[in-house]
Design an enzyme around this catalytic site. Structure first.
Site, PDB file in Angstrom:
ATOM      1  N   GLY A 267      37.412  32.382  32.899  1.00  0.00           N
ATOM      2  CA  GLY A 267      37.004  31.781  31.634  1.00  0.00           C
ATOM      3  C   GLY A 267      37.813  32.279  30.449  1.00  0.00           C
ATOM      4  O   GLY A 267      38.337  31.493  29.663  1.00  0.00           O
ATOM      5  N   GLU A 270      39.400  39.639  27.482  1.00  0.00           N
ATOM      6  CA  GLU A 270      39.125  40.403  26.257  1.00  0.00           C
ATOM      7  C   GLU A 270      40.253  41.342  25.824  1.00  0.00           C
ATOM      8  O   GLU A 270      39.978  42.359  25.179  1.00  0.00           O
ATOM      9  CB  GLU A 270      37.845  41.225  26.475  1.00  0.00           C
ATOM     10  CG  GLU A 270      37.969  42.402  27.472  1.00  0.00           C
ATOM     11  CD  GLU A 270      37.558  42.086  28.896  1.00  0.00           C
ATOM     12  OE1 GLU A 270      37.590  40.890  29.277  1.00  0.00           O
ATOM     13  OE2 GLU A 270      37.223  43.029  29.648  1.00  0.00           O
ATOM     14  N   ASN A 271      41.509  41.047  26.135  1.00  0.00           N
ATOM     15  CA  ASN A 271      42.638  41.893  25.722  1.00  0.00           C
ATOM     16  C   ASN A 271      42.467  42.384  24.283  1.00  0.00           C
ATOM     17  O   ASN A 271      42.097  41.622  23.402  1.00  0.00           O
ATOM     18  CB  ASN A 271      43.935  41.104  25.810  1.00  0.00           C
ATOM     19  CG  ASN A 271      44.012  40.294  27.072  1.00  0.00           C
ATOM     20  OD1 ASN A 271      43.969  40.831  28.160  1.00  0.00           O
ATOM     21  ND2 ASN A 271      44.071  38.979  26.929  1.00  0.00           N
ATOM     22  N   GLU A 304      33.670  37.765  24.921  1.00  0.00           N
ATOM     23  CA  GLU A 304      34.972  38.440  24.825  1.00  0.00           C
ATOM     24  C   GLU A 304      35.020  39.330  23.590  1.00  0.00           C
ATOM     25  O   GLU A 304      35.542  40.451  23.636  1.00  0.00           O
ATOM     26  CB  GLU A 304      36.116  37.429  24.811  1.00  0.00           C
ATOM     27  CG  GLU A 304      36.134  36.447  25.983  1.00  0.00           C
ATOM     28  CD  GLU A 304      35.988  37.081  27.350  1.00  0.00           C
ATOM     29  OE1 GLU A 304      36.408  38.246  27.528  1.00  0.00           O
ATOM     30  OE2 GLU A 304      35.435  36.421  28.251  1.00  0.00           O
TER      31      GLU A 304
HETATM   32  N1  TRP Z   1      37.101  40.397  31.866  1.00  0.00           N
HETATM   33  C1  TRP Z   1      37.031  38.964  31.907  1.00  0.00           C
HETATM   34  C2  TRP Z   1      35.676  38.610  31.343  1.00  0.00           C
HETATM   35  O1  TRP Z   1      34.679  38.774  31.925  1.00  0.00           O
HETATM   36  C3  TRP Z   1      37.174  38.419  33.292  1.00  0.00           C
HETATM   37  C4  TRP Z   1      38.512  37.918  33.697  1.00  0.00           C
HETATM   38  C5  TRP Z   1      39.290  37.066  33.015  1.00  0.00           C
HETATM   39  C6  TRP Z   1      39.205  38.138  34.914  1.00  0.00           C
HETATM   40  N2  TRP Z   1      40.402  36.755  33.739  1.00  0.00           N
HETATM   41  C7  TRP Z   1      40.376  37.398  34.894  1.00  0.00           C
HETATM   42  C8  TRP Z   1      38.936  38.892  36.027  1.00  0.00           C
HETATM   43  C9  TRP Z   1      41.270  37.370  35.971  1.00  0.00           C
HETATM   44  C10 TRP Z   1      39.832  38.888  37.097  1.00  0.00           C
HETATM   45  C11 TRP Z   1      40.989  38.149  37.058  1.00  0.00           C
HETATM   46  O2  TRP Z   1      35.544  38.237  30.248  1.00  0.00           O
HETATM   47 ZN    ZN Z   2      33.496  40.042  30.610  1.00  0.00          ZN
END
Ligand code: TRP
Ligand code: ZN
Length: 880
Positions: A267, A270-271, A304
């Protein structure tokens, strides 16, 4: 691709890193035929490690190594070892700089991990282990470093160059190239690194924080999407304010950026300071996005953003702790959504997802605890259990502690662990320390997999006026786990008298001012609770608000359910009673002759919902949704999908025929005159209208057909247009169906997010989504194997939502899925591993289906060069 047996990673083998990285200096040279990445790492021995002067080991994946230098001296070939997935430097000093140059090919990266190209732009996805596809690095979240990133690219093709933090320098280079340098002052794990380069338009706004700092907010999208940013930007500002108000969390950098990308595995991400979104989870206009999409966007933007504290400032020590950030952040975004709309409606949606999909996951071969203890491929653990059950677990802590102590615990957690990489145990410890409560037994929620069952029995002692409730807890065995301990569980309930009045819950005969709702705490295998001072046997309202992610078994009579459905003061449980009643009626018809009479009380109850406009219309809109086929399958012992589908259809048609005139009246009553807005009232109205329409078309009602065609033509928003389209697509009016589908495609073919909806409305329909039709969609000009959204819209929608089509008796649906999974495994293993999920539930189905599902899984297992993503899912599903 896999060459030998993939390796299992164990939590018990966790060791602190032997080396730490304090600073990362990156320089990206972006070209059309590849990218050169120059990385200089300031490394030192970890004082907390007992590894001493061990060789330095860095992770890598699909990299071409060009050079390695230590403290500026190029290393001779025998001073290091390039093992492909690992770079080993044998002898390193206590503290040093390591410079590595790698060559990568973003334009050929179809896995969408690391640096890749999506509709002409460069972008990154590093969680969980994608950074190693960019350069050699200790790719684990407990190594946190300060990043400085210089991006160089052609100035015309890539005018916008972004990375984390603040821009500190920019300028022109030879050959019409330019550069921008970014600096992120906050140490972070490499999974939070991001880079974007493209020809993007910028949308700006500002936010003033609680301490008066002005934050620069920017969205970057392709020019054609410039008019679809407003909703996400508003959602962002609401999220920022809410996190200050409710959690006391202020944003920390001076700039916050959001980028929309068409090809994305999940989806959003959160970079730090540079969130990257799947276009479908951020872009919206009323003409192109439904109410559901608007709400999803608001929730994901919030999710995010909230990660900036729960995930980034405080991150995970290792990937077994993934729910530390995901569970907590999902709870935070759920609270936010509830505050922006309706608490009850949001709770209904979350409970539905848990009971339909998470319970199924937890009862299947991939069942795992909220904190797993082993994995083969971490990408397979971005699951409903980690996210949704993880959120339920944190919610239970909040219920047990109460709002105020929970906030104290959250404050302590952020203060104590700011800048650290920690564990779920650290989170629970902060909650304990702030509240003084003992959560040692509660920790089992993190360690034990499986959905607990609460068996509830009751009796009334008329002589003493005592109502006795017995609650027994049991937890089913799951792969690798048996004989589980009871878990500390908050069990919210109320009792109603025969008029529907809430009764005081007196736990002793002389208790004064007893509350009408209590949260009982279950800790033992069995509890007996006595409620005093009652004149008659009350009706229990159990597990209010879904106070724990458990199954409740209680021998409800239909009278009790009908009574609760109209009288329970708790809206959530009114909905729950309606669902239980509908489930009971549908289940009693499964496999029965077509002329088996249907309980007329169901019609009466639904008529009341459709006609009484004094009821909460948002709740009514939810109550009118019959339990889904997926939920009925989850509840069945050995599911016979065609029989379940037929029984549900029978109830639907029966209701629609009986309520025909009321549905037309409901449709007309909910016609909207006002300007489109995503308010709870309007959303409820559109939902009711579209439900009425869908029901009328299920019975081929001629007036319904005319209403649908007119609504389709005259709609000024996608919710209405899609509601009419969906109703027609699922009807027997075949020529209308073809005509509106064509018209819809002509109108929207240049908009990928709308084309996704067009694909999925067909593939998910048992009427329009016959297998040959679905195969034809794969050949359609709009389909693209490299785009995960398109793949999900056709293959995912068919296997996950068109259940009669997928479970065709001849097994053709299963073979189809196996074939597509094999094909996708070579393109994008993460997506392939997700798509195979429906087949992994084979043990759930009646024998004839089961064996065919199993052989489809074996087909996938035997594919040569299987990725470890799909390997793990398929082997675990076929085990024992
Ligand atoms: N940290 C992200 C979220 O939950 C999840 C996520 C986004 C992700 N892209 C990804 C996990 C690719 C594994 C691979 O908001
Ligand atoms: Zn998340």
């Amino acid at each position: 691709m896999r060459t030998n047996q993939p390796q299992t990673i164990y939590l018990s083998e966790y060791r602190v890193p032997a080396y730490l990285v304090d600073n990362v200096d990156l320089r990206f040279e972006l070209f059309e035929d590849g990218a050169r990445v120059h990385s200089t790492l300031a490394i030192r021995r970890n004082p907390e490690s007992d590894a001493g002067a061990a060789p330095l080991e860095l992770d890598g994946d699909s990299l071409v190594l060009e050079s390695v230098a230590l403290n500026g001296e190029v290393l001779a070939d025998d001073a290091f070892e390039d093992r492909g997935d690992r770079l080993i430097v044998n002898s390193v000093p206590e503290q040093f700089k390591l410079s590595v140059v790698t060559w990568i090919e973003p334009q050929n990266n179809t896995r969408l991990e690391g640096l890749y190209k999506s509709s002409g732009m460069f972008c990154t996805q590093c969680e969980a282990e994608g950074f190693r596809c960019i350069t050699f690095f200790p790719d684990r979240p407990d190594v946190m470093a300060r990043f400085r990133t210089r991006v160089e690219a052609d100035k015309t093709a890539y005018p916008v160059l972004l990375s984390n933090g603040n821009p500190v320098e920019s300028g022109d280079l030879d050959n019409d190239r330019h550069f921008v340098t970014w600096e992120d002052p906050f140490p972070k794990p490499c999974y939070l690194f991001a880079l974007v380069a493209g020809d993007l338009v910028e949308k700006r706004d500002t936010f003033t924080t609680c301490s008066g700092r002005d934050i620069d907010l920017r969205m970057y999208v392709e020019p054609r999407n410039a008019d679809k940013c407003a909703h996400a930007m508003d959602s962002l500002k609401r999220s920022m304010r809410w996190d200050e108000d409710v959690y006391g969390r202020e944003y920390d950098l001076d700039i916050f950026m959001i980028v929309a990308v068409d090809d994305f595995n999940m989806g959003a991400m959160e970079n730090k300071g540079l969130n990257i979104f799947n276009s479908s989870c951020v872009l919206a206009s009323k003409e192109t996005a439904t109410d559901v999409a608007f709400q999803r966007i608001e929730a994901i933007v919030a999710h995010e953003y909230f990660h900036n504290w729960s995930g980034n400032r405080v991150t995970c020590r290792d990937w077994f702790q993934l729910s530390l950030k995901e569970g907590f952040t999902v709870l935070r975004d759920a609270q936010f959504s509830a505050d922006m709309g309706s608490d009850t409606v949001k709770r209904i949606e979350d409970a539905t997802l848990m009971r339909t999909a998470q319970f199924a996951e937890d009862a299947g071969p991939m069942s795992h605890p909220v904190r797993p203890s082993s994995y083969i491929e971490i990408s397979n653990f971005y699951t409903l259990t980690i996210y949704e059950k993880g959120a339920e677990v944190v919610r239970m802590i909040r219920t047990l502690l109460g709002e105020d102590l929970f906030r104290k615990g959250s404050d302590l957690y952020f203060e104590r662990h700011d800048g650290q990489a920690v564990t779920t145990d650290d989170f629970v410890k902060a909650m304990e320390d702030a509240s003084g409560r003992d959560l040692s037994q509660f920790r089992l929620w993190y360690e034990q997999a499986g959905t607990p069952v609460l068996d509830v029995a009751d009796e009334f002692d008329a002589e003493r006026g005592v109502y006795r409730l017995t609650v027994r807890q049991s937890i089913p065995d799951t792969p690798g786990q048996t004989d589980k301990q009871p878990q500390h569980t908050p069990f919210a309930l109320g009792l109603l008298d025969e008029h529907g009045k809430a009764l005081p819950l007196r736990l002793s005969a002389n208790e004064q001012d007893a509350p009408v709702e209590r949260v009982l705490e279950l800790t033992d295998e069995s509890h007996v609770f006595e409620f005093h001072g009652l004149a008659q046997k009350p009706t229990p309202s159990l597990l209010r608000h879904f106070s724990a992610p458990v199954r409740v078994h209680y021998p409800w009579t239909r009278e009790q359910l009908l009574f609760l459905m109209s009288h329970d003061p708790d809206g959530f449980n009114r909905w729950d009673a309606g669902q239980r009643l509908a489930v009971d009626v549908i289940q009693s018809l499964v496999g029965e002759p077509k002329d088996t009479p249907l309980d007329s009380r169901l019609v009466t109850a639904y008529r009341h919902l459709v006609t009484d406009s004094s009821l909460d219309q948002a709740l009514v809109a939810k109550m009118l949704q019959l339990p889904s086929e997926a939920y009925l399958i989850e509840l069945a012992r050995e599911a016979d999908v065609p029989a379940i589908h037929a029984a549900r259809e029978r109830v639907l048609k029966h209701l629609a025929i009986a309520l025909r005139d009321d549905l037309v009246a409901c449709y007309r009553r909910n016609a909207s005159g006002e300007d489109y807005a995503v308010t709870p009232e309007q959303v409820a109205r559109r939902s009711l209208r579209n439900t009425a329409l869908a029901w009328l078309l299920v019975i081929n009602d001629e007036e319904g057909r005319e209403l649908a065609l007119r609504q389709y033509r005259e709609a000024d928003n996608m919710t209405d247009r899609m509601g009419a389209l969906r109703a027609l697509v699922n009807s027997d009016y075949e020529s209308d169906r073809e005509q509106v589908l064509d018209d819809f495609y002509q109108r929207f073919q240049t908009d990928p997010q709308v084309v996704e909806q067009w694909l999925s409305v067909q593939a998910s329909s048992p009427v329009a989504g016959q297998l040959p039709k679905v195969r034809a969609l794969l050949e359609h000009e709009a389909f693209d194997w490299r785009n995960p959204n398109k793949v999900r819209s056709v293959i995912g929608a068919f296997a996950g939502q068109n259940l009669p089509g997928f479970h065709a008796v001849d097994g053709s649906g299963y073979d189809f899925l196996a074939e597509q999974v094999c094909r996708l495994d070579d393109i994008n293993p993460q997506i392939a591993a997700r798509l195979v999920t429906p087949l992994t539930r084979w043990k759930k189905f009646a024998p004839a289906y089961r064996s065919q599902m199993k052989s489809a899984l074996e087909q996938v297992r035997d594919k040569s060069g299987l990725s470890k993503d799909v390997y793990e899912v398929v082997h675990k599903s076929l085990a024992d």
